[in-house]
Design an enzyme around this catalytic site. Structure first.
Site, PDB file in Angstrom:
ATOM      1  N   TYR A  11      73.582  13.399  54.306  1.00  0.00           N
ATOM      2  CA  TYR A  11      73.002  14.439  53.458  1.00  0.00           C
ATOM      3  C   TYR A  11      72.463  15.583  54.314  1.00  0.00           C
ATOM      4  CZ  TYR A  11      72.729  11.624  49.106  1.00  0.00           C
ATOM      5  OH  TYR A  11      72.999  10.898  47.969  1.00  0.00           O
ATOM      6  N   GLY A  12      72.180  15.262  55.561  1.00  0.00           N
ATOM      7  CA  GLY A  12      71.462  16.206  56.426  1.00  0.00           C
ATOM      8  C   GLY A  12      72.212  17.486  56.729  1.00  0.00           C
ATOM      9  N   CYS A  71      63.628  10.913  60.193  1.00  0.00           N
ATOM     10  CA  CYS A  71      64.894  10.453  59.622  1.00  0.00           C
ATOM     11  C   CYS A  71      64.830   8.936  59.661  1.00  0.00           C
ATOM     12  CB  CYS A  71      66.068  10.957  60.462  1.00  0.00           C
ATOM     13  SG  CYS A  71      67.638  10.264  59.930  1.00  0.00           S
ATOM     14  N   THR A  72      65.151   8.320  58.533  1.00  0.00           N
ATOM     15  CA  THR A  72      64.944   6.871  58.456  1.00  0.00           C
ATOM     16  C   THR A  72      65.973   6.085  59.274  1.00  0.00           C
ATOM     17  OG1 THR A  72      66.117   6.939  56.351  1.00  0.00           O
ATOM     18  CG2 THR A  72      63.716   6.876  56.276  1.00  0.00           C
ATOM     19  N   HIS A  73      66.970   6.769  59.805  1.00  0.00           N
ATOM     20  CA  HIS A  73      67.883   6.094  60.732  1.00  0.00           C
ATOM     21  C   HIS A  73      67.222   5.865  62.105  1.00  0.00           C
ATOM     22  CE1 HIS A  73      70.889   7.284  57.832  1.00  0.00           C
ATOM     23  NE2 HIS A  73      71.860   6.728  58.529  1.00  0.00           N
ATOM     24  N   CYS A  92      64.468   8.461  52.563  1.00  0.00           N
ATOM     25  CA  CYS A  92      65.314   9.453  53.224  1.00  0.00           C
ATOM     26  C   CYS A  92      64.470  10.715  53.371  1.00  0.00           C
ATOM     27  CB  CYS A  92      66.541   9.727  52.371  1.00  0.00           C
ATOM     28  SG  CYS A  92      67.599  11.035  53.015  1.00  0.00           S
ATOM     29  N   ASN A  93      64.313  11.156  54.586  1.00  0.00           N
ATOM     30  CA  ASN A  93      63.483  12.344  54.813  1.00  0.00           C
ATOM     31  C   ASN A  93      64.133  13.587  54.232  1.00  0.00           C
ATOM     32  OD1 ASN A  93      61.114  11.788  56.974  1.00  0.00           O
ATOM     33  ND2 ASN A  93      62.781  10.349  57.217  1.00  0.00           N
ATOM     34  N   ASP A 141      68.413   5.821  49.870  1.00  0.00           N
ATOM     35  CA  ASP A 141      68.742   6.620  51.062  1.00  0.00           C
ATOM     36  C   ASP A 141      70.185   7.090  50.942  1.00  0.00           C
ATOM     37  OD1 ASP A 141      68.464   7.760  53.688  1.00  0.00           O
ATOM     38  OD2 ASP A 141      69.602   6.080  54.495  1.00  0.00           O
ATOM     39  N   SER A 142      70.535   8.048  51.780  1.00  0.00           N
ATOM     40  CA  SER A 142      71.917   8.534  51.810  1.00  0.00           C
ATOM     41  C   SER A 142      72.871   7.457  52.355  1.00  0.00           C
ATOM     42  CB  SER A 142      71.997   9.779  52.684  1.00  0.00           C
ATOM     43  OG  SER A 142      71.476   9.494  53.968  1.00  0.00           O
ATOM     44  N   GLU A 165      74.676   4.939  62.460  1.00  0.00           N
ATOM     45  CA  GLU A 165      75.641   4.404  61.476  1.00  0.00           C
ATOM     46  C   GLU A 165      76.724   3.574  62.185  1.00  0.00           C
ATOM     47  OE1 GLU A 165      76.171   5.189  57.861  1.00  0.00           O
ATOM     48  OE2 GLU A 165      74.127   5.961  57.714  1.00  0.00           O
TER      49      GLU A 165
HETATM   50  N1  DGL Z   1      68.363   8.833  56.578  1.00  0.00           N
HETATM   51  C1  DGL Z   1      68.375  10.226  56.226  1.00  0.00           C
HETATM   52  C2  DGL Z   1      67.004  10.885  56.468  1.00  0.00           C
HETATM   53  O1  DGL Z   1      66.019  10.213  56.573  1.00  0.00           O
HETATM   54  C3  DGL Z   1      69.347  11.110  56.927  1.00  0.00           C
HETATM   55  C4  DGL Z   1      70.739  10.785  57.116  1.00  0.00           C
HETATM   56  C5  DGL Z   1      71.656  11.811  56.511  1.00  0.00           C
HETATM   57  O2  DGL Z   1      71.917  12.870  57.132  1.00  0.00           O
HETATM   58  O3  DGL Z   1      72.088  11.549  55.405  1.00  0.00           O
HETATM   59  O4  DGL Z   1      66.879  12.079  56.530  1.00  0.00           O
END
Ligand code: DGL
Length: 247
Positions: A39-40, A180-182, A70-71, A7-8, A150
């Protein structure tokens, strides 16, 4: 079986939690690119470049599989990762779509997809859901929820104001894809906000279902070996992992 989970940042730990609950692997190597999260907000080429670097990192471990937890990366870089990896690379978008298709009877169910800007702009979920004949789709980028998670702001005024900001004008959905996995860390607050009738689709549970359906994976190991790596401040990630995963 030895798996790499990427994941990011720390969000992919929600996927590790589901994998651990279902005891699917003997060894789990987690890598969070904490130096470069989020990453988003990045563009496609950057996301692909970072994702290929993660594949290179995982080459040190002789893995049987890489799970992209990570989506954002799943939406943009899965093909490129598969080309450069020497094991299968699977992502959470396809898994989430299958979990949605398995859990909703009606193809006109009102589905809300939430995720980072990049994930929502990719239309990866919408395109794949349309192929499954879903018609009533609404997608909303909710990037502020990523730094809140975060920062471990998982309830309270700031979160409530953010939910209102994003969802005040949205009709109550029958399902929300947590793209989003968060976001699974906000399950309680999201479920409270939308009401208990709304089904939340979680990338971690979806990937477990996907591994069971497509790869016939079932219980393997009660106490898998776990290793956590991060591109910046790995100790901080390990501390959060210990707390969230209770390991
Ligand atoms: N956890 C990441 C996802 O599932 C997103 C977080 C990010 O923006 O890096 O998309």
């Amino acid at each position: 079986m030895k798996v790499g989970v990427f994941d990011s940042g720390i969000g992919g730990l929600t996927v590790v939690k589901s994998i651990l609950e279902h005891q699917l692997f003997e060894e789990i190597i987690y890598f969070g690119d904490t130096a470069r999260v989020p990453y988003g907000s990045k563009d496609k080429n950057t996301i692909i470049r970072y994702a290929i670097e993660a594949v290179e990192f995982f080459k040190n471990f002789e893995l049987d599989m890489i799970i992209v937890a990570c989506n954002t990366v799943s939406a943009y870089a899965l093909d490129e990762m598969n080309e450069s990896a020497d094991c299968p690379v699977i992502g959470v978008v396809e898994a989430g779509v299958l979990a949605t298709a398995n859990s909703l009877q009606m193809r006109d169910a009102n589905i809300l997809i939430i995720g980072t800007n990049a994930t929502i702009n990719s239309k990866a979920y919408e395109d794949a859901l349309r192929l499954q004949k879903f018609t009533n789709l609404n997608a909303k980028a909710t990037p502020l929820l990523v730094p809140l998670v975060e920062e471990e702001i998982l309830s309270g005024e700031i979160l409530n104001a953010t939910l209102k900001h994003y969802f005040a004008n949205i009709e109550r959905p029958q399902a929300v894809i947590l793209g989003c996995t968060h976001f699974p860390l906000l399950t309680y607050e999201l479920q409270t906000y939308f009401g208990k009738e709304t089904k939340l689709i979680h990338s971690g549970d979806a990937i477990v279902e996907y591994l069971q359906d497509k790869f016939n994976f079932y219980k393997q190991c009660k106490n898998p070996q776990l290793e956590f790596f991060a591109s910046e401040n790995p100790e901080a990630l390990r501390t959060i992992a210990k707390r969230w995963l209770d390991v």
